[in-house]
Motif scaffolding. Structure first.
Motif, PDB file in Angstrom:
ATOM      1  N   GLU A 169     -29.655  15.006 -28.941  1.00 52.86           N
ATOM      2  CA  GLU A 169     -28.964  14.202 -27.928  1.00 52.86           C
ATOM      3  C   GLU A 169     -27.791  13.416 -28.497  1.00 52.86           C
ATOM      4  O   GLU A 169     -26.781  13.238 -27.823  1.00 52.86           O
ATOM      5  N   LYS A 170     -27.919  12.935 -29.717  1.00 52.06           N
ATOM      6  CA  LYS A 170     -26.808  12.189 -30.330  1.00 52.06           C
ATOM      7  C   LYS A 170     -25.592  13.091 -30.464  1.00 52.06           C
ATOM      8  O   LYS A 170     -24.462  12.682 -30.182  1.00 52.06           O
ATOM      9  N   TYR A 171     -25.811  14.330 -30.876  1.00 49.33           N
ATOM     10  CA  TYR A 171     -24.697  15.274 -31.000  1.00 49.33           C
ATOM     11  C   TYR A 171     -24.067  15.528 -29.625  1.00 49.33           C
ATOM     12  O   TYR A 171     -22.848  15.550 -29.488  1.00 49.33           O
ATOM     13  N   ILE A 172     -24.893  15.703 -28.615  1.00 48.20           N
ATOM     14  CA  ILE A 172     -24.387  15.946 -27.260  1.00 48.20           C
ATOM     15  C   ILE A 172     -23.587  14.732 -26.783  1.00 48.20           C
ATOM     16  O   ILE A 172     -22.498  14.874 -26.227  1.00 48.20           O
ATOM     17  N   ARG A 173     -24.119  13.543 -27.025  1.00 52.03           N
ATOM     18  CA  ARG A 173     -23.437  12.302 -26.633  1.00 52.03           C
ATOM     19  C   ARG A 173     -22.073  12.216 -27.319  1.00 52.03           C
ATOM     20  O   ARG A 173     -21.064  11.905 -26.668  1.00 52.03           O
ATOM     21  N   ASP A 174     -22.013  12.495 -28.621  1.00 52.11           N
ATOM     22  CA  ASP A 174     -20.746  12.467 -29.361  1.00 52.11           C
ATOM     23  C   ASP A 174     -19.783  13.531 -28.838  1.00 52.11           C
ATOM     24  O   ASP A 174     -18.581  13.292 -28.726  1.00 52.11           O
ATOM     25  N   PHE A 175     -20.321  14.697 -28.512  1.00 56.99           N
ATOM     26  CA  PHE A 175     -19.510  15.780 -27.961  1.00 56.99           C
ATOM     27  C   PHE A 175     -18.885  15.355 -26.634  1.00 56.99           C
ATOM     28  O   PHE A 175     -17.687  15.517 -26.400  1.00 56.99           O
ATOM     29  N   VAL A 176     -19.692  14.799 -25.748  1.00 53.34           N
ATOM     30  CA  VAL A 176     -19.226  14.345 -24.435  1.00 53.34           C
ATOM     31  C   VAL A 176     -18.127  13.297 -24.595  1.00 53.34           C
ATOM     32  O   VAL A 176     -17.096  13.344 -23.916  1.00 53.34           O
ATOM     33  N   LYS A 177     -18.332  12.383 -25.527  1.00 47.52           N
ATOM     34  CA  LYS A 177     -17.331  11.343 -25.786  1.00 47.52           C
ATOM     35  C   LYS A 177     -16.036  11.960 -26.322  1.00 47.52           C
ATOM     36  O   LYS A 177     -14.947  11.590 -25.891  1.00 47.52           O
ATOM     37  N   SER A 178     -16.146  12.917 -27.223  1.00 46.92           N
ATOM     38  CA  SER A 178     -14.949  13.526 -27.817  1.00 46.92           C
ATOM     39  C   SER A 178     -14.142  14.339 -26.801  1.00 46.92           C
ATOM     40  O   SER A 178     -12.937  14.507 -26.960  1.00 46.92           O
ATOM     41  N   TYR A 179     -14.797  14.819 -25.750  1.00 41.63           N
ATOM     42  CA  TYR A 179     -14.104  15.574 -24.698  1.00 41.63           C
ATOM     43  C   TYR A 179     -13.747  14.684 -23.495  1.00 41.63           C
ATOM     44  O   TYR A 179     -13.258  15.190 -22.487  1.00 41.63           O
TER      45      TYR A 179
END
Length: 191
Positions: free
Chosen positions: A125-135
């Motif tokens: 989930e942390k990776y997904i959260r960071d991904f969402v933020k980066s996009y």
């Protein structure tokens, strides 16, 4: 020597064409999808088990923020239900288009985007959260942690997007990445 090489290349090309046609016919047969277009028309039944004009199966998932969301909560609104993952290049390609549509047009069209992350096949989930933020994704991202919605909607290829009308019925399905124009046209067909 040149004739042998030419002949060999010709045979390879013919084999490649035959193989491509065979694979295309199998995909058409297996998915009942015209591979020249990623859209599934309203008249077609698709292999997902979900038909156009069928009520979209309800579900309850949590957002990245931990809020519980039910699809049925969106009755009365048009919904773009998008299945995706962070590792998927076509998913990454459509995100900026979806975000632009969401920011500039979705509210006027009475549309909500629900992006269902296939968390069971993704990183943590942390990776997904960071991904969402980066996009810079501002539309709701729901987590399908156990893969239940992937199974319920029988998602094989991602991204796959369902366009759901205000009554909760599926009106269109698009397999593959979308751009803002595709979304606008699909939304225009919803009741």
């Amino acid at each position: 020597m040149k004739k042998k090489i030419f002949g060999l290349l010709l045979v390879i090309a013919l084999i490649a064409i035959a193989l491509t046609n065979f694979v295309k016919s199998k995909v058409d047969e297996d998915q009942k999808v015209d591979t020249s277009s990623t859209e599934v028309s309203a008249e077609m039944k698709n292999d997902s088990g979900l038909e156009v004009n069928q009520t979209a199966p309800d579900f309850k998932l949590k957002t990245l923020e931990g809020k519980e969301v039910k699809l049925s909560d969106y009755r009365g609104k048009k919904v773009i239900l998008n299945f995706w993952a962070t590792w998927c290049p076509p998913c990454k390609a459509e995100i900026p288009h979806m975000e632009k549509y969401y920011k500039n047009q979705a509210k006027d069209d009475g549309v909500e985007i629900l992006a269902v992350n296939l968390t069971s096949s993704d990183k943590d989930e942390k990776y997904i959260r960071d991904f969402v933020k980066s996009y810079d994704m501002t539309y709701p991202v729901l987590l399908d942690k156990e893969g239940e919605q992937q199974k319920q909607y029988e998602i094989v290829t991602i991204p796959t997007t369902f366009f759901i009308d205000q009554k909760g019925k599926i009106q269109k399905k698009i397999i593959g990445p979308m751009d803002q124009d595709m979304m606008s046209k699909a939304i225009a067909t919803l009741k």
